[in-house]
Motif scaffolding. Structure first.
Motif, PDB file in Angstrom:
ATOM      1  N   SER A 152       0.701  -1.225  -0.011  1.00 22.70           N
ATOM      2  CA  SER A 152       0.358   0.024   0.032  1.00 22.70           C
ATOM      3  C   SER A 152       1.011   1.235   0.133  1.00 22.70           C
ATOM      4  O   SER A 152       0.039   2.465  -0.081  1.00 22.70           O
ATOM      5  N   LYS A 174       2.489   3.933  -4.242  1.00 21.42           N
ATOM      6  CA  LYS A 174       1.444   4.236  -5.009  1.00 21.42           C
ATOM      7  C   LYS A 174       1.319   4.069  -6.566  1.00 21.42           C
ATOM      8  O   LYS A 174       0.116   3.834  -6.655  1.00 21.42           O
ATOM      9  N   THR A 219      -0.693  -1.964  -9.320  1.00 17.47           N
ATOM     10  CA  THR A 219      -1.496  -2.160  -9.156  1.00 17.47           C
ATOM     11  C   THR A 219      -1.799  -3.519  -8.941  1.00 17.47           C
ATOM     12  O   THR A 219      -1.148  -4.220  -9.210  1.00 17.47           O
ATOM     13  N   THR A 223      -5.140   0.854  -1.217  1.00 15.40           N
ATOM     14  CA  THR A 223      -4.695   2.343  -1.740  1.00 15.40           C
ATOM     15  C   THR A 223      -5.493   2.952  -2.634  1.00 15.40           C
ATOM     16  O   THR A 223      -5.479   4.006  -2.700  1.00 15.40           O
ATOM     17  N   LYS A 224      -5.981   2.310  -3.855  1.00 17.33           N
ATOM     18  CA  LYS A 224      -6.371   2.925  -4.869  1.00 17.33           C
ATOM     19  C   LYS A 224      -8.056   2.893  -4.878  1.00 17.33           C
ATOM     20  O   LYS A 224      -8.224   4.601  -4.590  1.00 17.33           O
ATOM     21  N   TYR A 225      -9.052   2.331  -4.478  1.00 16.35           N
ATOM     22  CA  TYR A 225     -10.078   2.158  -4.070  1.00 16.35           C
ATOM     23  C   TYR A 225     -10.990   2.215  -2.762  1.00 16.35           C
ATOM     24  O   TYR A 225     -12.093   2.717  -3.113  1.00 16.35           O
ATOM     25  N   ASP A 248      -7.105  -5.023 -14.393  1.00 14.62           N
ATOM     26  CA  ASP A 248      -6.827  -4.310 -13.868  1.00 14.62           C
ATOM     27  C   ASP A 248      -8.295  -2.822 -14.404  1.00 14.62           C
ATOM     28  O   ASP A 248      -8.983  -2.045 -13.625  1.00 14.62           O
ATOM     29  N   ASN A 284     -10.896  -0.502 -12.381  1.00 13.66           N
ATOM     30  CA  ASN A 284     -10.759   0.633 -12.225  1.00 13.66           C
ATOM     31  C   ASN A 284     -12.343   1.475 -12.869  1.00 13.66           C
ATOM     32  O   ASN A 284     -12.985   2.648 -12.444  1.00 13.66           O
ATOM     33  N   GLY A 303     -13.429   2.775  -9.520  1.00  9.09           N
ATOM     34  CA  GLY A 303     -13.240   3.780  -9.525  1.00  9.09           C
ATOM     35  C   GLY A 303     -13.244   5.580  -9.025  1.00  9.09           C
ATOM     36  O   GLY A 303     -12.717   6.352  -8.574  1.00  9.09           O
ATOM     37  N   GLY A 321     -13.253   5.730  -5.592  1.00  8.96           N
ATOM     38  CA  GLY A 321     -11.755   4.917  -4.839  1.00  8.96           C
ATOM     39  C   GLY A 321     -11.816   6.511  -3.755  1.00  8.96           C
ATOM     40  O   GLY A 321     -12.526   7.600  -4.293  1.00  8.96           O
ATOM     41  N   LYS A 322      -9.626   6.598  -3.147  1.00  7.33           N
ATOM     42  CA  LYS A 322     -10.144   6.870  -2.463  1.00  7.33           C
ATOM     43  C   LYS A 322      -9.598   8.350  -3.209  1.00  7.33           C
ATOM     44  O   LYS A 322      -8.323   8.749  -4.175  1.00  7.33           O
TER      45      LYS A 322
END
Length: 224
Positions: free
Chosen positions: A82, A85, A88, A132-134, A212, A216, A220, A223-224
């Protein structure tokens, strides 16, 4: 009629019967159809077990893995990933696919595996990359990531080990050819597995890239 054992295995897997039971029954039925006495069949089971006792080493590793998981192995793996950055899910699994395939090609099959690598390390790392992404993952996407982690291990091992000259499949084919007086070179057969392994890696890497994009598209917006 001897090939009915293959049909039994297919039917057993289709109806999701315990694989050990399916294979054992299939072997017994095949042996009896071939006219082998039941005592001799059971004897061959016993001889195969004693000859391959090293397989039971896996049982020893399970308590170790359980202790590591209890003490936060999965959480630590997820936490480390995590922090990266640019990572994925697809990139994590593609890297593992490459490592698994190259390792299997060198005969290092023990480098990976579902119980000792995928479950405690690779799947949590892939989930950590997604979180980390979502953010927190829905159950469906979490299970899909775990399935893709397991698939990366299977594909890497399946196509990578055919490059290793001492693998069972190569030796079996070479023995079959020799019995039928057909000239065969096990090294040549192993080398012919390289193009297939490369192609399999490319195809599955593309599948992971598409996965991926699917994640997304689904997550997406949340996400954060």
């Amino acid at each position: 009629m001897v090939l009915i054992g293959v049909v039994l295995i297919m039917a057993g897997f289709l109806f999701r019967i315990n694989s050990a039971v399916v294979v054992t029954i299939s072997a017994l039925v095949t042996g009896m159809i071939a006219g082998i006495p039941i005592i001799e069949i059971i004897t061959q089971f016993g001889e195969a077990f004693t000859t391959n006792r090293y397989m039971s080493i896996l049982i020893v590793t399970l308590p170790v893995i359980g202790l590591l998981e209890k003490n936060g192995l999965q959480q630590q793996a997820s936490r480390i990933v995590s922090k990266i950055k640019a990572i994925t899910v697809g990139r994590v699994l593609t890297m593992y696919l490459l490592i698994r395939e190259v390792g299997a090609a060198l005969g290092l099959n023990s480098l990976g595996g579902h119980p000792q690598t995928v479950r405690p390390l690779i799947a949590p790392m892939a989930e950590g990359a997604a979180e980390t992404k979502y953010g927190k993952l829905p159950e469906k996407e979490q299970q899909e990531i775990r399935a893709h982690a397991a698939a990366a291990d299977n594909i890497g091992l399946f196509f990578g080990e055919d490059i290793f000259v001492a693998v069972g499949a190569i030796l079996l084919m070479n023995g079959f050819f020799e019995q039928n007086d057909i000239p065969a070179d096990p090294i040549a057969m192993a080398l012919w597995g390289i193009p297939t392994a490369i192609f399999a890696f490319i195809v599955h890497a593309i599948r992971l890239r598409l996965f991926d994009k699917k994640l997304n598209k689904r997550l997406g917006s949340s996400g954060k």
